[in-house]
Design a protein around this motif. Structure first.
Motif, mmCIF file in Angstrom:
data_model
loop_
_atom_site.group_PDB
_atom_site.id
_atom_site.type_symbol
_atom_site.label_atom_id
_atom_site.label_comp_id
_atom_site.label_asym_id
_atom_site.label_seq_id
_atom_site.Cartn_x
_atom_site.Cartn_y
_atom_site.Cartn_z
ATOM 1 N N GLU A 346 -21.235 -27.235 -22.153
ATOM 2 C CA GLU A 346 -20.627 -26.471 -22.896
ATOM 3 C C GLU A 346 -19.330 -26.617 -22.487
ATOM 4 O O GLU A 346 -18.865 -26.633 -21.166
ATOM 5 N N GLU A 380 -19.304 -22.834 -31.167
ATOM 6 C CA GLU A 380 -19.697 -21.505 -30.976
ATOM 7 C C GLU A 380 -18.613 -20.681 -31.636
ATOM 8 O O GLU A 380 -19.123 -19.588 -32.279
ATOM 9 N N HIS A 403 -14.686 -22.804 -28.597
ATOM 10 C CA HIS A 403 -15.853 -23.134 -27.427
ATOM 11 C C HIS A 403 -16.808 -24.023 -28.080
ATOM 12 O O HIS A 403 -17.359 -23.549 -29.357
ATOM 13 N N ARG A 405 -20.116 -26.918 -28.059
ATOM 14 C CA ARG A 405 -21.173 -27.577 -27.440
ATOM 15 C C ARG A 405 -21.254 -29.094 -27.612
ATOM 16 O O ARG A 405 -21.249 -29.688 -28.771
ATOM 17 N N ARG A 443 -17.175 -25.999 -19.214
ATOM 18 C CA ARG A 443 -17.809 -24.433 -18.800
ATOM 19 C C ARG A 443 -18.892 -24.591 -17.854
ATOM 20 O O ARG A 443 -18.846 -23.899 -16.929
ATOM 21 N N ALA A 446 -25.298 -27.591 -19.941
ATOM 22 C CA ALA A 446 -26.445 -26.878 -20.807
ATOM 23 C C ALA A 446 -27.726 -27.192 -20.165
ATOM 24 O O ALA A 446 -28.688 -26.516 -20.245
#
Length: 450
Positions: A346, A380, A403, A405, A443, A446
């Protein structure tokens, strides 16, 4: 400062051993169009006597008896001079008795936001200019310009350590004191909402030179008794890469020692060169190569072609291992077990391309010195720069922040950007046009690659 080490010394250099307040300060000027960024830099150069005689001569001839245009000191492109705007990032240098400075003048236009991101990525501080003549200071809640908010948010996301707001053009107002107080209140409210720690809010007149290099006097001094902008800049800490913690080196180049024969037929030591992103390295350290996962012992550390006892974050180092491993440009040298490779993570995405970012489309990513194919698997949400609320989005338009992925074709040893500014940053490149399309700030990973 720490003392020199011999080859057998195991001393560790600590962050606290380095005086970050007297390093050269790299800062950028940001903000909206025509806020006076180039004029402010010109004023800093002029007042600090960092202008060559022939440059001053040219400016005076161009002015033809009128006050010289200090913005021309940074707006070097012909298109910039013709349109009176900044297009490309201009770097300038000056020094005072206490400190050296490297300035990046970033464009204010939305279409050149990518240049501002480039300048911010390597800066110790950001001076965000606010043109007070563009704001309605008579209302209870002053509304800031979109680019003021966007540039501040980008500087914050890119972890620029110090953010200073310079409220410009106060000389154009009849009552600058109340107006400055109203804008300061709006800036602090915005910063608190966005989680931005403000280093200072300073009133200036870049055109006239008020409070740029010298503290205010006269009428202004009745409502502002703080430091000048230059005094604030002289006091800001410089960025020091994290010396403590786990080692992280992106390999940029593999060099073979010509003509040196070691044990065994045809053996030639190879130095793995790269700029240390995190930690420090010395002979005897155990390291791991990613993505292969193989381990080795550091036999020798080199800097500028010479063998040294150790190298620390921020320095370019050549690492010679005790055994031959298949290492190439794009690999990483890390402390064993400190990093895991992931094919999905992410990230915060600052989108800079006119072609929107959409899930499913393939892009090239650059992480350190490695290029991999990847795709945006999901968006997201996007960030509304006005309300700072997270909103659902199916695509990200130019200059939007979201944001996302990401899924990559091969595993990468990514780290959160908050931990490692090198290991947690990637650039997105359009495979068709080869344009730099976005900046990714990791961030969290995942999943761990199998």
């Amino acid at each position: 400062m720490s003392t020199a080490l011999n080859s057998n010394d195991s001393t560790v250099i600590h962050d606290s051993d380095v005086d970050t307040h007297h390093r050269a300060l790299r800062f950028l000027t940001a903000g909206s169009v025509d806020d006076g960024k180039s004029t402010l830099i010109g004023r800093l150069l002029f007042d600090s006597r960092a202008i060559l005689a022939d440059q001053l001569d040219t400016l005076e001839k161009r002015a033809a008896g009128q006050p010289i245009d200090l913005s021309l000191l940074t707006d070097g492109l012909e298109a910039e001079r013709e349109q009176g705007i900044t297009i490309d990032v201009a770097y300038r240098y000056f020094a005072t008795k206490t400190r050296k400075f490297i300035i990046a003048d970033a464009p204010g236009h939305e279409q050149y936001t990518r240049n501002m991101v480039t300048a911010a990525a390597g800066s110790d501080a950001a001076v965000v200019l606010v043109d007070i003549t563009k704001l309605d200071t008579s209302v209870d809640e002053v509304v800031l310009l979109p680019q003021t908010r966007r540039h501040s948010l980008l500087a914050h996301l890119l972890r620029v350590p110090s953010i200073v707001f310079a409220v410009n053009k106060l000389d154009a107002l009849a009552q600058p004191g109340p107006a400055f107080a109203a804008v300061s209140k709006a800036l602090r409210a915005f910063a608190e909402q966005a989680g931005i720690e403000v280093s200072a809010i300073v009133p200036v007149s870049a055109l006239r030179g008020d409070n740029v290099t010298q503290p205010l006097d006269g009428e202004w001094a009745t409502w502002y008794q703080g430091p000048s902008l230059l005094q604030v800049l002289e006091s800001l800490p410089g960025v020091q890469e994290k010396v403590e913690g786990q080692l992280s080196i992106p390999v940029q180049y593999v060099a073979r020692d010509p003509g040196e024969q070691g044990e065994g037929t045809g053996y030639q030591p190879r130095a793995l060169w790269g700029r240390i992103a995190h930690g420090q390295v010395k002979a005897g350290d155990e390291v791991q190569i990613l993505p292969s996962g193989q381990t080795a012992i550091v036999a020798e550390v080199r800097r500028a072609g010479e063998t040294v006892a150790h190298c620390v974050a921020g320095e370019s180092a050549g690492v010679v291992l005790d055994r031959q491993l298949d290492v190439s440009r794009g690999d990483w040298i890390v402390t064993p077990g400190s990093a895991t490779s992931a094919q999905s993570f992410e990230a915060t995405l600052a989108w800079l391309d006119t072609e929107p970012a959409v899930p499913g489309r393939k892009y090239w990513l650059r992480h350190g010195n490695r290029w991999v194919q990847a795709r945006i698997s999901a968006i997201e949400h996007r960030l509304d720069i006005h309300s700072l609320a997270e909103q659902d989005a199916e695509a990200l338009q130019v200059n939007e922040i979201g944001h996302v992925r990401i899924e990559t074709q091969s595993a990468l040893p990514v780290e959160p950007y908050a931990v490692n500014r090198i290991g947690g940053a990637l650039i997105v490149v359009d495979p068709t046009s080869n344009r730099t399309s976005g900046a990714l700030l990791v961030r969290a990973a995942a999943e761990q690659a199998s």
